[in-house]
Design an enzyme around this catalytic site. Sequence first.
Site, PDB file in Angstrom:
ATOM      1  N   GLU A 268      35.814  58.331 -13.628  1.00  0.00           N
ATOM      2  CA  GLU A 268      35.571  58.702 -15.033  1.00  0.00           C
ATOM      3  C   GLU A 268      34.206  59.364 -15.173  1.00  0.00           C
ATOM      4  O   GLU A 268      33.324  58.859 -15.868  1.00  0.00           O
ATOM      5  CB  GLU A 268      35.615  57.451 -15.919  1.00  0.00           C
ATOM      6  CG  GLU A 268      36.897  56.652 -15.835  1.00  0.00           C
ATOM      7  CD  GLU A 268      36.772  55.271 -16.496  1.00  0.00           C
ATOM      8  OE1 GLU A 268      35.629  54.820 -16.755  1.00  0.00           O
ATOM      9  OE2 GLU A 268      37.805  54.658 -16.740  1.00  0.00           O
ATOM     10  N   GLY A 270      31.267  61.701 -16.498  1.00  0.00           N
ATOM     11  CA  GLY A 270      30.917  62.429 -17.719  1.00  0.00           C
ATOM     12  C   GLY A 270      29.732  63.335 -17.437  1.00  0.00           C
ATOM     13  O   GLY A 270      29.844  64.549 -17.294  1.00  0.00           O
ATOM     14  N   ARG A 271      28.579  62.685 -17.283  1.00  0.00           N
ATOM     15  CA  ARG A 271      27.316  63.398 -17.074  1.00  0.00           C
ATOM     16  C   ARG A 271      27.374  64.394 -15.919  1.00  0.00           C
ATOM     17  O   ARG A 271      26.904  65.519 -16.043  1.00  0.00           O
ATOM     18  CB  ARG A 271      26.221  62.362 -16.801  1.00  0.00           C
ATOM     19  CG  ARG A 271      24.808  62.894 -16.839  1.00  0.00           C
ATOM     20  CD  ARG A 271      23.827  61.808 -16.381  1.00  0.00           C
ATOM     21  NE  ARG A 271      23.977  60.568 -17.122  1.00  0.00           N
ATOM     22  CZ  ARG A 271      23.394  60.307 -18.279  1.00  0.00           C
ATOM     23  NH1 ARG A 271      22.613  61.195 -18.822  1.00  0.00           N
ATOM     24  NH2 ARG A 271      23.590  59.148 -18.886  1.00  0.00           N
ATOM     25  N   TYR A 311      16.193  56.266 -25.175  1.00  0.00           N
ATOM     26  CA  TYR A 311      15.832  55.514 -23.974  1.00  0.00           C
ATOM     27  C   TYR A 311      14.829  56.221 -23.088  1.00  0.00           C
ATOM     28  O   TYR A 311      14.917  56.147 -21.867  1.00  0.00           O
ATOM     29  CB  TYR A 311      17.042  55.021 -23.176  1.00  0.00           C
ATOM     30  CG  TYR A 311      18.310  55.837 -23.231  1.00  0.00           C
ATOM     31  CD1 TYR A 311      19.452  55.306 -23.826  1.00  0.00           C
ATOM     32  CD2 TYR A 311      18.394  57.099 -22.658  1.00  0.00           C
ATOM     33  CE1 TYR A 311      20.634  56.025 -23.863  1.00  0.00           C
ATOM     34  CE2 TYR A 311      19.575  57.817 -22.688  1.00  0.00           C
ATOM     35  CZ  TYR A 311      20.692  57.267 -23.300  1.00  0.00           C
ATOM     36  OH  TYR A 311      21.857  57.981 -23.325  1.00  0.00           O
ATOM     37  N   CYS A 338      10.508  62.510 -39.264  1.00  0.00           N
ATOM     38  CA  CYS A 338       9.497  61.514 -39.614  1.00  0.00           C
ATOM     39  C   CYS A 338       9.695  60.217 -38.841  1.00  0.00           C
ATOM     40  O   CYS A 338      10.063  59.183 -39.407  1.00  0.00           O
ATOM     41  CB  CYS A 338       9.524  61.268 -41.109  1.00  0.00           C
ATOM     42  SG  CYS A 338       9.338  62.806 -42.005  1.00  0.00           S
ATOM     43  N   TYR A 367      25.736  63.872 -23.442  1.00  0.00           N
ATOM     44  CA  TYR A 367      25.044  62.972 -24.374  1.00  0.00           C
ATOM     45  C   TYR A 367      23.947  63.703 -25.152  1.00  0.00           C
ATOM     46  O   TYR A 367      22.934  63.120 -25.508  1.00  0.00           O
ATOM     47  CB  TYR A 367      24.487  61.744 -23.622  1.00  0.00           C
ATOM     48  CG  TYR A 367      25.534  61.080 -22.762  1.00  0.00           C
ATOM     49  CD1 TYR A 367      26.546  60.327 -23.347  1.00  0.00           C
ATOM     50  CD2 TYR A 367      25.558  61.252 -21.372  1.00  0.00           C
ATOM     51  CE1 TYR A 367      27.543  59.758 -22.566  1.00  0.00           C
ATOM     52  CE2 TYR A 367      26.546  60.683 -20.598  1.00  0.00           C
ATOM     53  CZ  TYR A 367      27.540  59.932 -21.198  1.00  0.00           C
ATOM     54  OH  TYR A 367      28.524  59.380 -20.430  1.00  0.00           O
TER      55      TYR A 367
HETATM   56  C1  LIG Z   1      30.206  56.337 -20.438  1.00  0.00           C
HETATM   57  C2  LIG Z   1      31.301  55.942 -19.531  1.00  0.00           C
HETATM   58  C3  LIG Z   1      31.638  56.746 -18.446  1.00  0.00           C
HETATM   59  C4  LIG Z   1      30.885  58.010 -18.076  1.00  0.00           C
HETATM   60  O1  LIG Z   1      29.650  57.748 -17.511  1.00  0.00           O
HETATM   61  P1  LIG Z   1      28.762  58.947 -16.869  1.00  0.00           P
HETATM   62  O2  LIG Z   1      27.521  58.276 -16.476  1.00  0.00           O
HETATM   63  O3  LIG Z   1      28.569  59.958 -17.927  1.00  0.00           O
HETATM   64  O4  LIG Z   1      29.525  59.484 -15.710  1.00  0.00           O
HETATM   65  C5  LIG Z   1      32.711  56.368 -17.673  1.00  0.00           C
HETATM   66  N1  LIG Z   1      33.412  55.241 -17.943  1.00  0.00           N
HETATM   67  C6  LIG Z   1      33.110  54.435 -18.968  1.00  0.00           C
HETATM   68  C7  LIG Z   1      33.930  53.238 -19.231  1.00  0.00           C
HETATM   69  C8  LIG Z   1      32.037  54.752 -19.795  1.00  0.00           C
HETATM   70  O5  LIG Z   1      31.737  53.947 -20.810  1.00  0.00           O
END
Ligand SMILES: *Cc1c(COP(=O)(O)O)cnc(C)c1O
Length: 404
Positions: A268, A270-271, A311, A338, A367
């Site tokens: 999964e 994303g980044r 963060y 502000c 993000y």
């Molecule tokens: C946020 C998330 C991801 C993606 O994480 P990345 O660091 O962006 O690869 C994958 N699985 C779950 C369950 C998440 O919450």
Amino acid sequence: MKYKSKNYLIENFKVNFLAEKFKTPLYCYSYKKIRDNIETFKKIFKSVNPIICFAVKANPNRKILNEIGNMGLGADVVSIGELMKAIKSGIRPNKIVFSGVGKTYDEIKYAIQKKILLINAESKSEIITIEKIAKNYKIKVNIGIRLNPNTDAKTIKQISTGKKENKFGVSEKIFLNLTNYVINSKYLNLKCLSVHIGSQILEIKPFEKMLKTLDKVINKTKFNFEYIDLGGGIGIDYENNNKNLDLKKYAIYIKKFLKGKKSKIIFEPGRSIVGNSGVLISKIIYIKEGYKKNFIILDAAMNDLMRPALYNARHRIIPAVKNNLKSNKVYEFVGPICESTDKFSTLSKFQKLNEKDLVVICDVGAYGMSLSSNYNLRPKVAEILIKNSKMHIMSKRQNLKDLI
Ligand SMILES: *Cc1c(COP(=O)(O)O)cnc(C)c1O
């Protein structure tokens, strides 16, 4: 994305041209980067032959989801909104997994109706809810159970998700109980063990430990999981210092882990798919001398890019046009909001800056826009994609009138 003589280019377009045309602040993405990231990912994990489900929360833009879907990826969603949008963007439900600790009755019902690949459950109560809905429909629903492997991801504290104090997943003991429960249910099909230990992980050790824990737990269940969902978390090179996660090693560990199992791996990411594909182009409104440093007041702010305030994340900032004039001042790049946390970076050794100059905030494809808000009643900014030497508007700048 690179400099050509003095000018920073996104594919074939100069940043100052894009800023002129679309105004600032502006999110701009490169299609080629996304494609390259996906191709590299597929190549490195070729021997694992995984199902790749893009984590929609990293960037839920329709155009991006559509392009990613066209390149064969599925989706990992964490709300009914993301699920609907993934489907609407052309991603097939049988390539979608649903994660999250608080899926509501309605969300689960919708996911079941759409026959998605997996609902990855994170508690006993959720499993009972899924079972109840499945019983109503008189069908058997495919589910996974998310394990909290108590693994330190060695990343920013706020984006660590796999330690025992985190809310995500279930403990080993509960996992074993729930496995039994689901195996004996008439309405549930146990298909998957899932984990996700955190984000922006740059060391291989946490993944190695996680796989060891999974192996141990799977042995205890004596169950043959059709899928092992390893989540995302692969870090990217925000500092531009080539400190990358050794993905080849990760692939080797996974191959080893799979020996003697018939499971299919799900990722999964994303980044790592979109993070370095986007920049935020911003214009300097004012330059103001402080006690000890100079404040570079940008037109982009924490509502447009939340990660630094949220963060302490750092994004590289570079000039849109190089002037080769060194400055000996300390610059603090801030937004107009502000809040004292509305700052992006404090840098010395930057080039000399003037009001109205443009800067590029790097690696904001993940993000970035997805965490943006209307704080201080600031409209959400426009997003554009450069693909095959053409500009596409992915989302328009929010209309101020609508906000008011
Ligand atoms: C946020 C998330 C991801 C993606 O994480 P990345 O660091 O962006 O690869 C994958 N699985 C779950 C369950 C998440 O919450």
